[in-house]
Scaffold this active site. Structure first.
Site, PDB file in Angstrom:
ATOM      1  N   LYS A 171     -12.884  -8.225   6.705  1.00 50.11           N
ATOM      2  CA  LYS A 171     -13.721  -9.014   7.597  1.00 50.11           C
ATOM      3  C   LYS A 171     -13.201 -10.438   7.661  1.00 50.11           C
ATOM      4  CE  LYS A 171     -17.205 -11.757   7.464  1.00 50.11           C
ATOM      5  NZ  LYS A 171     -16.985 -12.532   8.716  1.00 50.11           N
ATOM      6  N   GLU A 246     -12.768 -17.522  -4.533  1.00 53.75           N
ATOM      7  CA  GLU A 246     -12.112 -18.819  -4.433  1.00 53.75           C
ATOM      8  C   GLU A 246     -13.007 -19.693  -3.570  1.00 53.75           C
ATOM      9  OE1 GLU A 246      -9.690 -19.940  -6.064  1.00 53.75           O
ATOM     10  OE2 GLU A 246      -8.938 -18.089  -6.954  1.00 53.75           O
ATOM     11  N   CYS A 280      -8.553 -26.126   0.928  1.00 58.96           N
ATOM     12  CA  CYS A 280      -9.293 -26.198  -0.335  1.00 58.96           C
ATOM     13  C   CYS A 280      -8.502 -26.958  -1.389  1.00 58.96           C
ATOM     14  CB  CYS A 280      -9.652 -24.807  -0.831  1.00 58.96           C
ATOM     15  SG  CYS A 280      -8.242 -23.705  -1.054  1.00 58.96           S
ATOM     16  N   GLU A 379     -17.409 -31.392  -1.252  1.00 62.35           N
ATOM     17  CA  GLU A 379     -16.224 -31.041  -0.457  1.00 62.35           C
ATOM     18  C   GLU A 379     -16.509 -31.295   1.019  1.00 62.35           C
ATOM     19  OE1 GLU A 379     -12.895 -27.541  -0.430  1.00 62.35           O
ATOM     20  OE2 GLU A 379     -14.976 -26.896  -0.399  1.00 62.35           O
TER      21      GLU A 379
END
Length: 477
Positions: A171, A246, A280, A379
């Protein structure tokens, strides 16, 4: 043309469709992509489950040849794939071609890993008994990937899963279906048996939730936000499935007084702003000691002002657009938060107009910040970085480690003593010395600590730790 889902070896329409929009030119519709529902996600899982017995028994030469063929085809089409990637995600064309190239090399690497799967044969402590330790595939692996690396991250999840004998239900992020579909189309023509690989494009609320909750899914590998990842883990572990997460980072780049100034600025520019900061591994916290602080900021601003923000496919563009309006709004919100917290915006942060309507934002730099500010805790995932002034190495290290994340950590220094100490004491899964925090190899392990990662590492030979299960067999002679 409607780009369909791929289930049990067949291209099938979904319950609806999504328009794929170019963030460099919002008038440009890249294509129409089918949107799967819960029932189709369940069909994909059932197809993968039915194909598993045969695929796990397939010869290693067959598996090697198929993965090698996929890698070869990706590399042959890297320029077209890179153009598609840049068109739908917004990273510049050289970055898009580079990512497509990496995806091809990943499949090539894991084609080799098929032939390198090994085990052990040991004597038992009991006379007349032999012990064999081997690895077996898990079964059905669900792959949920993010939008920021729409072909490389799927590749480094799908390739090892297939190499180890698992079947896959993939997906992709709903925002970037084009690269995922193109990869699926290559895989569909590779000779892989029906059901071994399945593509279901759709929302997390329908397709993603179905994959997470299905008792026929043996493992989930996910890259995405910390919030979503933390919510997924207990659900999967609770039903005995494996999970690999992650979940981003708030990565520091430490610049010491003895650093080569040009190297430091290069590392900051590359790590914080390229790929529009949507990585990231981006270095959004620039921790700079007092002796070099002012010179570093001055030179960094000079370099930032020379960066060209423009259409991702336009020659000479250094930085493309933000991926969509929602991400742009988030970036603008953090710029407001930074100013309200008392940080000084010394460069960028402006909406940029170009020949085509797009989500253009000039790279932004805050100074006079503290590590307690939200812009240094959360973040942002955009072209925004903040400088934190510190007095010496020990304070820099303490600030670098003062975060809930632990993906990557970098230092720029000419001191072997400080470089060696930093590699040992930095609380991160990846450490960079005189290199940007963003930029990793495909043949070595990737992953972080603390809130950045959960489960075994990705990539390289370490990938087998997640995609296989160890069996110990005893035989009396």
């Amino acid at each position: 043309m409607l780009h369909k889902n791929f289930i049990d070896g067949q291209w099938v329409a979904g319950s609806g469709e999504t328009l794929n929009i170019n963030p460099s030119d919002t008038r440009d519709v890249i294509g129409r992509y089918a949107r799967a529902d819960r029932a189709q996600a369940q069909e994909a899982v059932a197809a993968a489950r039915a194909a598993f017995a045969s695929w796990r028994s397939a010869g290693i030469q067959q598996r090697h040849d198929i993965l090698d063929h996929i890698g070869t085809e990706i590399l042959a089409r890297r320029e077209d794939l890179g153009r598609l990637l840049s068109r739908e995600e917004g990273k510049t064309l050289p970055e898009g071609i580079g990512e497509a190239t990496r995806a091809g090399m990943i499949f090539k690497f894991f084609a080799g890993e098929v032939l390198r799967l090994d085990g052990e044969r040991l004597p038992s402590v009991r006379p007349g008994v032999e012990v064999e330790v081997s690895r077996e595939p898990l079964g059905v692996v669900a792959v949920i990937s993010p939008w920021n690396f729409p072909i490389a991250i799927p590749a480094w999840k799908i390739a090892p899963a297939l190499a180890c004998g698992n079947c896959v239900v993939f997906k992709p992020a709903a925002l970037v279906p084009g690269s995922a579909w193109a990869l699926a189309e290559i895989i569909a023509h590779s000779g892989l048996p029906a059901g071994v690989f399945n593509l279901v494009m759709g929302s997390g609320a329908e397709v993603g939730e179905t994959l997470v909750d299905s008792t026929q899914v043996d493992a989930l590998t996910f890259t995405g936000s910390n919030t979503v990842g933390r919510a997924l883990a207990p659900r999967l572990v609770g039903r005995g499935a494996r999970v690999q997460l992650e979940m981003g980072g708030k990565n520091p780049l430490v610049v010491l007084d003895d650093a080569d100034l040009e190297v430091a600025v290069h590392c900051a520019i590359q790590g914080a702003y390229y790929s529009t900061g949507q990585r990231c591994t981006a270095s959004s916290r620039l921790i700079v000691t007092a002796g070099i602080h002012d010179r570093f900021v001055e030179r960094l601003v000079e370099k930032m002002q020379a960066l060209r923000v423009d259409h991702a496919l336009k020659e000479g563009s250094d930085i493309g657009p933000v991926v969509d309006q929602a991400q742009l709004d988030q970036d603008l919100d953090y710029l407001r938060i930074g100013r309200e917290e008392g940080a000084r915006l010394v460069c960028g942060g402006d909406l940029v107009e170009r020949e085509t309507p797009g989500y253009y934002l000039s790279p932004a730099l805050f100074t006079e910040t503290s590590n307690a500010m939200r812009i240094n805790r959360e973040e942002i995932f955009g072209p925004i970085a903040a400088v934190i002034r510190v007095q010496d190495y020990e304070e820099a290290l303490a600030v670098a480690n003062d975060t809930e994340f632990g993906l990557t950590s970098g230092i720029v220094t000419t001191s072997l003593k400080h470089a060696s100490d930093f590699k040992r004491r930095a609380q991160a899964g990846l450490v960079m010395v005189n290199l940007p925090t963003a930029g990793v190899d495909y043949h070595v392990p990737f992953g972080g600590r603390k809130g950045s990662s959960f489960g075994p590492r990705e990539q390289g030979g370490y990938a087998r730790e997640f995609f296989t299960i160890v069996k110990t067999a005893y035989t009396a002679s």
